[in-house]
Motif scaffolding. Sequence first.
Motif, PDB file in Angstrom:
ATOM      1  N   ALA A  66      35.952  37.674  52.297  1.00 40.18           N
ATOM      2  CA  ALA A  66      35.845  37.488  53.748  1.00 40.18           C
ATOM      3  C   ALA A  66      37.221  37.379  54.395  1.00 40.18           C
ATOM      4  O   ALA A  66      37.469  37.972  55.448  1.00 40.18           O
ATOM      5  N   GLU A  67      38.132  36.658  53.765  1.00 38.48           N
ATOM      6  CA  GLU A  67      39.482  36.513  54.317  1.00 38.48           C
ATOM      7  C   GLU A  67      40.220  37.851  54.317  1.00 38.48           C
ATOM      8  O   GLU A  67      40.895  38.188  55.284  1.00 38.48           O
ATOM      9  N   ALA A  68      40.086  38.601  53.238  1.00 39.06           N
ATOM     10  CA  ALA A  68      40.828  39.855  53.109  1.00 39.06           C
ATOM     11  C   ALA A  68      40.237  40.987  53.937  1.00 39.06           C
ATOM     12  O   ALA A  68      40.972  41.834  54.439  1.00 39.06           O
ATOM     13  N   VAL A  72      38.062  44.579  58.755  1.00 34.82           N
ATOM     14  CA  VAL A  72      38.423  45.844  58.112  1.00 34.82           C
ATOM     15  C   VAL A  72      37.143  46.647  57.916  1.00 34.82           C
ATOM     16  O   VAL A  72      36.205  46.161  57.284  1.00 34.82           O
ATOM     17  N   PRO A  73      37.091  47.870  58.438  1.00 33.08           N
ATOM     18  CA  PRO A  73      35.876  48.668  58.241  1.00 33.08           C
ATOM     19  C   PRO A  73      35.606  48.906  56.760  1.00 33.08           C
ATOM     20  O   PRO A  73      36.534  49.032  55.969  1.00 33.08           O
ATOM     21  N   PRO A  74      34.335  48.960  56.364  1.00 35.12           N
ATOM     22  CA  PRO A  74      34.003  49.200  54.956  1.00 35.12           C
ATOM     23  C   PRO A  74      34.559  50.531  54.473  1.00 35.12           C
ATOM     24  O   PRO A  74      34.541  51.522  55.195  1.00 35.12           O
ATOM     25  N   GLY A  75      35.045  50.514  53.255  1.00 35.64           N
ATOM     26  CA  GLY A  75      35.578  51.740  52.670  1.00 35.64           C
ATOM     27  C   GLY A  75      34.930  52.053  51.347  1.00 35.64           C
ATOM     28  O   GLY A  75      35.441  52.861  50.586  1.00 35.64           O
ATOM     29  N   GLY A  76      33.856  51.388  51.039  1.00 36.33           N
ATOM     30  CA  GLY A  76      33.220  51.536  49.737  1.00 36.33           C
ATOM     31  C   GLY A  76      33.620  50.367  48.851  1.00 36.33           C
ATOM     32  O   GLY A  76      34.698  49.789  49.012  1.00 36.33           O
ATOM     33  N   SER A  77      32.756  49.999  47.937  1.00 37.84           N
ATOM     34  CA  SER A  77      32.972  48.785  47.155  1.00 37.84           C
ATOM     35  C   SER A  77      34.170  48.874  46.214  1.00 37.84           C
ATOM     36  O   SER A  77      34.863  47.883  45.995  1.00 37.84           O
ATOM     37  N   LEU A  78      34.466  50.040  45.677  1.00 35.95           N
ATOM     38  CA  LEU A  78      35.635  50.189  44.807  1.00 35.95           C
ATOM     39  C   LEU A  78      36.919  49.960  45.615  1.00 35.95           C
ATOM     40  O   LEU A  78      37.813  49.221  45.201  1.00 35.95           O
ATOM     41  N   ASP A  83      41.375  46.514  47.785  1.00 43.23           N
ATOM     42  CA  ASP A  83      42.056  45.903  48.931  1.00 43.23           C
ATOM     43  C   ASP A  83      42.149  44.385  48.775  1.00 43.23           C
ATOM     44  O   ASP A  83      43.169  43.784  49.084  1.00 43.23           O
ATOM     45  N   VAL A  84      41.082  43.774  48.267  1.00 40.18           N
ATOM     46  CA  VAL A  84      41.100  42.324  48.042  1.00 40.18           C
ATOM     47  C   VAL A  84      42.126  41.978  46.963  1.00 40.18           C
ATOM     48  O   VAL A  84      42.914  41.038  47.123  1.00 40.18           O
ATOM     49  N   ALA A  85      42.136  42.735  45.865  1.00 39.02           N
ATOM     50  CA  ALA A  85      43.083  42.465  44.777  1.00 39.02           C
ATOM     51  C   ALA A  85      44.523  42.594  45.264  1.00 39.02           C
ATOM     52  O   ALA A  85      45.370  41.750  44.963  1.00 39.02           O
ATOM     53  N   ARG A  86      44.806  43.632  46.021  1.00 38.35           N
ATOM     54  CA  ARG A  86      46.163  43.824  46.537  1.00 38.35           C
ATOM     55  C   ARG A  86      46.528  42.719  47.544  1.00 38.35           C
ATOM     56  O   ARG A  86      47.665  42.270  47.589  1.00 38.35           O
ATOM     57  N   TRP A  87      45.571  42.324  48.358  1.00 33.18           N
ATOM     58  CA  TRP A  87      45.791  41.249  49.324  1.00 33.18           C
ATOM     59  C   TRP A  87      46.117  39.939  48.600  1.00 33.18           C
ATOM     60  O   TRP A  87      47.049  39.228  48.977  1.00 33.18           O
ATOM     61  N   LEU A  88      45.356  39.656  47.546  1.00 31.85           N
ATOM     62  CA  LEU A  88      45.609  38.447  46.757  1.00 31.85           C
ATOM     63  C   LEU A  88      46.972  38.517  46.071  1.00 31.85           C
ATOM     64  O   LEU A  88      47.701  37.530  46.031  1.00 31.85           O
ATOM     65  N   ARG A  89      47.314  39.682  45.530  1.00 27.47           N
ATOM     66  CA  ARG A  89      48.619  39.840  44.874  1.00 27.47           C
ATOM     67  C   ARG A  89      49.752  39.630  45.873  1.00 27.47           C
ATOM     68  O   ARG A  89      50.732  38.945  45.583  1.00 27.47           O
ATOM     69  N   ALA A  90      49.630  40.200  47.062  1.00 29.17           N
ATOM     70  CA  ALA A  90      50.668  40.047  48.090  1.00 29.17           C
ATOM     71  C   ALA A  90      50.818  38.589  48.521  1.00 29.17           C
ATOM     72  O   ALA A  90      51.916  38.150  48.856  1.00 29.17           O
ATOM     73  N   ARG A 110      45.641  56.931  42.496  1.00 28.30           N
ATOM     74  CA  ARG A 110      46.562  56.765  43.619  1.00 28.30           C
ATOM     75  C   ARG A 110      45.740  56.204  44.778  1.00 28.30           C
ATOM     76  O   ARG A 110      44.605  56.612  44.992  1.00 28.30           O
ATOM     77  N   TYR A 111      46.345  55.316  45.531  1.00 31.76           N
ATOM     78  CA  TYR A 111      45.637  54.742  46.677  1.00 31.76           C
ATOM     79  C   TYR A 111      46.677  54.290  47.681  1.00 31.76           C
ATOM     80  O   TYR A 111      47.521  53.459  47.380  1.00 31.76           O
ATOM     81  N   ASP A 112      46.599  54.858  48.882  1.00 35.51           N
ATOM     82  CA  ASP A 112      47.573  54.530  49.913  1.00 35.51           C
ATOM     83  C   ASP A 112      47.072  53.471  50.890  1.00 35.51           C
ATOM     84  O   ASP A 112      47.759  53.140  51.839  1.00 35.51           O
ATOM     85  N   GLY A 113      45.871  52.971  50.679  1.00 33.70           N
ATOM     86  CA  GLY A 113      45.316  51.944  51.559  1.00 33.70           C
ATOM     87  C   GLY A 113      44.501  52.494  52.707  1.00 33.70           C
ATOM     88  O   GLY A 113      43.873  51.741  53.428  1.00 33.70           O
ATOM     89  N   SER A 114      44.495  53.812  52.868  1.00 24.67           N
ATOM     90  CA  SER A 114      43.736  54.364  53.986  1.00 24.67           C
ATOM     91  C   SER A 114      42.599  55.274  53.524  1.00 24.67           C
ATOM     92  O   SER A 114      41.491  55.167  54.019  1.00 24.67           O
ATOM     93  N   GLY A 115      42.856  56.132  52.582  1.00 29.08           N
ATOM     94  CA  GLY A 115      41.815  57.026  52.088  1.00 29.08           C
ATOM     95  C   GLY A 115      41.183  56.473  50.824  1.00 29.08           C
ATOM     96  O   GLY A 115      41.473  55.358  50.395  1.00 29.08           O
ATOM     97  N   ALA A 116      40.325  57.274  50.248  1.00 28.85           N
ATOM     98  CA  ALA A 116      39.687  56.873  48.992  1.00 28.85           C
ATOM     99  C   ALA A 116      40.687  56.984  47.842  1.00 28.85           C
ATOM    100  O   ALA A 116      41.561  57.855  47.863  1.00 28.85           O
TER     101      ALA A 116
END
Length: 148
Positions: A66-68, A72-78, A83-90, A110-116
């Motif tokens: 919920a915090e992360a 943020v619009p849903p982008g799929g569960s993967l 995004d949550v893992a990267r948010w926690l790491r940051a 590869r994941y740039d934070g915007s696309g799949a």
Amino acid sequence: MSAGLAARQAALVDALVAGAPVPDGFDPVRLATTRRALLRKRAGEAARHWPLLAAALGPGWPTAVAEALDGVPPGGSLRDGRDVARWLRAAGRLPAGAVDELAAREVATRYDGSGAPRARRAPAVRRGRGSVFVQVGGRTLRLRLRNR
């Protein structure tokens, strides 16, 4: 469907999942309750793709999601889990039990934070907790590091 109705529906969806303001005619308390329920649902779905991360956070998993992801619009569960893992790491809060899970995912895709996330074509290396993950030719190898 009329253009007006479509616009009102889009405003409602944006308020529920993307942090947009509450549209006129809707109860803000009920809308907030529904938004929290949708975030809990996203947490459950992301936990299926990120089991080590969810288990490491235990009962704190839905709160972290919920915090992360609030606003943020849903982008799929993967992608949501990543995004949550990267948010926690940051934030310096990624649990030790999830470091390897994130490293394995990052070396494979590869994941740039915007696309799949997309499969990597070039070799990649990521360090986990006590392991190094190497991706070559579409295969991910885990090399355990010896304790010194």
